[in-house]
Every structure is written in structure tokens, then in C-alpha cells.
Scaffold this active site. Structure first.
Site, PDB file in Angstrom:
ATOM      1  N   ASN A  57      -5.989  -0.588   7.378  1.00  0.00           N
ATOM      2  CA  ASN A  57      -5.520  -1.391   8.508  1.00  0.00           C
ATOM      3  C   ASN A  57      -4.051  -1.803   8.393  1.00  0.00           C
ATOM      4  O   ASN A  57      -3.398  -2.058   9.403  1.00  0.00           O
ATOM      5  CB  ASN A  57      -6.391  -2.642   8.639  1.00  0.00           C
ATOM      6  CG  ASN A  57      -5.821  -3.644   9.614  1.00  0.00           C
ATOM      7  OD1 ASN A  57      -5.884  -3.454  10.823  1.00  0.00           O
ATOM      8  ND2 ASN A  57      -5.249  -4.729   9.091  1.00  0.00           N
ATOM      9  N   TYR A  94       7.195   4.496  14.505  1.00  0.00           N
ATOM     10  CA  TYR A  94       5.813   4.008  14.537  1.00  0.00           C
ATOM     11  C   TYR A  94       4.889   5.017  15.208  1.00  0.00           C
ATOM     12  O   TYR A  94       3.811   5.338  14.686  1.00  0.00           O
ATOM     13  CB  TYR A  94       5.776   2.667  15.272  1.00  0.00           C
ATOM     14  CG  TYR A  94       4.404   2.061  15.425  1.00  0.00           C
ATOM     15  CD1 TYR A  94       3.800   1.391  14.367  1.00  0.00           C
ATOM     16  CD2 TYR A  94       3.704   2.160  16.628  1.00  0.00           C
ATOM     17  CE1 TYR A  94       2.533   0.826  14.508  1.00  0.00           C
ATOM     18  CE2 TYR A  94       2.449   1.611  16.777  1.00  0.00           C
ATOM     19  CZ  TYR A  94       1.868   0.942  15.720  1.00  0.00           C
ATOM     20  OH  TYR A  94       0.615   0.390  15.858  1.00  0.00           O
ATOM     21  N   VAL A 112       0.807  -1.217   0.000  1.00  0.00           N
ATOM     22  CA  VAL A 112       0.000   0.000   0.000  1.00  0.00           C
ATOM     23  C   VAL A 112       0.843   1.270   0.000  1.00  0.00           C
ATOM     24  O   VAL A 112       0.315   2.371  -0.195  1.00  0.00           O
ATOM     25  CB  VAL A 112      -0.975   0.028   1.194  1.00  0.00           C
ATOM     26  CG1 VAL A 112      -1.980  -1.116   1.088  1.00  0.00           C
ATOM     27  CG2 VAL A 112      -0.228  -0.018   2.525  1.00  0.00           C
ATOM     28  N   LYS A 166       1.716   7.067  13.547  1.00  0.00           N
ATOM     29  CA  LYS A 166       0.348   6.987  14.055  1.00  0.00           C
ATOM     30  C   LYS A 166      -0.157   8.360  14.495  1.00  0.00           C
ATOM     31  O   LYS A 166      -1.345   8.674  14.333  1.00  0.00           O
ATOM     32  CB  LYS A 166       0.267   5.986  15.208  1.00  0.00           C
ATOM     33  CG  LYS A 166       0.483   4.537  14.780  1.00  0.00           C
ATOM     34  CD  LYS A 166      -0.517   4.091  13.720  1.00  0.00           C
ATOM     35  CE  LYS A 166      -0.407   2.605  13.418  1.00  0.00           C
ATOM     36  NZ  LYS A 166      -1.350   2.180  12.363  1.00  0.00           N
TER      37      LYS A 166
END
Length: 268
Positions: free
Chosen positions: A94, A159, A68, A163
Site C-alpha cells: 500500500n 506517479y 520500502v 502505477k
């Protein structure tokens, strides 16, 4: 109580072949949606899941591989989805990835990889989905984030940064697409037990996690998937641009206070 009804809806779940993504596919299909399962490496898991859900629920299922974070691959994925299930009403971003590394030792390539999958991927997929939803009169985009979009964690600066970016991306996207009748929400799980991390949790000590979580248990994949199904439905029609945390109050309990007496034991 009304049952969630997604009959006639078409959904794409990225990273949908295993873990939380697979459970999201199961719940959407159980509610009547046709589901396109995106995978990156494990085609067999995607194929098996699609067959299982098509037989069990009588809905149209399909699957396709794509990274993706690659724009060309995403365009090809959406073109395949158009042919297989006829379009899109629900996008669940997701797909995600993490690794552990000290910031002073982290390779640039690893920073880029984690940011690309967790943040660039939702951007690319949301662009493609948004164009289609605009033409078809609306839709829902659900971004799977993490409590670490606000809670820092050692060794995961890439990470957590991704997010945190996804959290604001979701809010901005909701403003950009609201007039197109496209809703956008961010769903942020806390500690969730999956097939992939179950042994690791057991090795670390499941009881430790459950002592830290005020609700007294680690979350499960169904906790997340049920919320996704509800947010994708018309019952959540006026929920837009918000963040939903699924963590048993974990993120509200970061300081281990001294024990408090039980109710009724305070004395005079």
C-alpha cells in the site's frame, strides 16, 4: 451472507499507519487476522493503531518502520515481522507517494523517489513475502494501485508511470507465483477521501468531484479496505492476476456529454 474470515492469517500492510493503509489494517484485524503495520516516518500513529486494534479485536498486532524502497530495510522489516507475528499469509503493498511537477522541470531525484516507492517497494516486499509464502504453502499479494495506472494525469507522469508498471508487475507476478499457490491482484482506487486530503478536497469543491463521478459520491477508505479483506480471503480463491477498480465508474466518464433527457421525457 458469509462473513469474511481471516482468523489465523498473518498480514503485512506497508504504509499502514494512516489513510487507506490504516483502514485496511482495521478491516483485516476485524476479520481476525494478525497484522504487522509498516510505517516510514510516523511511529506514534502506528503504535496507537496497533494498540487500538489489539484491544478491540483481540488479535496480535505489531509495527515496524522501514522505507520500502530500500532493500536492506525491507529485509530487516520482514525479519522483525517473522519474530513478531510468526510469518506472512497476506501482503498488502500500500505504501505510495506522489508529487506534482511538469515533466520538463522534474528533477531526476524526484522521478527516482516516486518510482522507487510505488514500484520498487512492491517488488522488494513481494520477493521477501513470496519466498516465505512458497515455504508455507501459499498466500495472497495485493498491490494498491490507482485508476491512474491507465488514466493519464497532468503533472504526475512519474506517479502514473509507476502505477502502470505496478499493474503489469502484478500480472507477471501472478504468473510467476501461481504454481506456489500464491495469488496476486491489483486494486486501483479512484477519488478517495481520507483524513489527509479532506481539507484539500473541500477547498477544491467536493461537489465538483461528485458531479464528475457517475455514482455521485467520492469514495471512502472503507470502500478500498473492504475489497482488500475480501480479496485476501478464501472467498476470492479463484481470483488471480486481475485488476479491480474502485471508482464509482469515474474512469468511464471522462467526456462531459451534453445533458440527456430523463427517462420518460423523450416524447413521441
Amino acid at each position: 451472507m458469509n462473513r469474511i474470515d481471516l482468523k489465523g492469517k498473518r498480514a503485512l500492510v506497508t504504509g499502514g499507519s494512516q489513510g487507506i493503509g490504516a483502514e485496511i489494517c482495521r478491516h483485516l484485524a476485524a476479520c481476525g487476522a494478525s497484522v504487522f503495520i509498516n510505517y516510514n516516518r510516523n511511529e506514534e500513529k502506528a503504535r496507537s493503531l496497533a494498540k487500538e486494534l489489539e484491544q478491540r479485536h483481540g488479535v496480535k498486532m505489531a509495527y515496524g518502520g522501514a522505507n520500502v524502497a530500500n532493500a536492506k530495510a525491507v529485509k530487516a522489516l520482514f525479519a522483525q515481522m517473522d519474530k513478531e507475528i510468526g510469518g506472512i499469509d497476506i501482503l498488502v503493498n500500500n505504501a505510495g507517494s506522489e508529487s506534482v511537477s511538469h515533466v520538463l522541470e522534474m528533477a531526476e531525484a524526484e522521478w527516482d523517489r516516486v518510482l522507487d516507492i510505488n514500484l520498487k517497494g512492491p517488488f522488494l516486499c513481494s520477493q521477501e513475502a513470496g519466498k516465505r509464502m512458497e515455504k508455507d504453502g501459499g498466500g495472497v499479494i495485493i498491490n494498491i494501485s490507482s485508476i491512474h495506472d491507465v488514466v493519464p494525469r497532468l503533472g504526475l507522469i512519474h506517479y502514473c508511470s509507476a502505477k502502470a508498471g505496478l499493474k503489469m508487475f502484478s500480472k507477471c507476478l501472478s504468473l510467476e507465483l501461481a504454481d506456489k499457490n500464491v495469488r496476486v491482484v491489483s486494486i486501483a482506487p479512484g477519488a478517495i477521501e481520507t483524513d489527509m486530503n479532506r481539507d484539500e478536497i473541500a477547498k477544491f469543491g467536493k461537489d465538483k468531484f461528485e458531479d464528475w463521478i457517475p455514482q455521485g459520491r467520492i469514495g471512502n477508505v472503507a470502500d478500498v479496505a473492504q475489497t482488500v479483506a475480501f480479496m485476501a480471503s478464501d472467498m476470492a480463491d479463484y481470483i488471480n492476476g486481475t485488476d479491480i477498480y474502485i471508482d464509482g465508474a469515474y474512469m468511464n466518464s471522462t467526456i462531459p456529454y451534453d445533458p440527456r433527457p430523463a427517462r420518460g421525457d423523450q416524447g413521441e
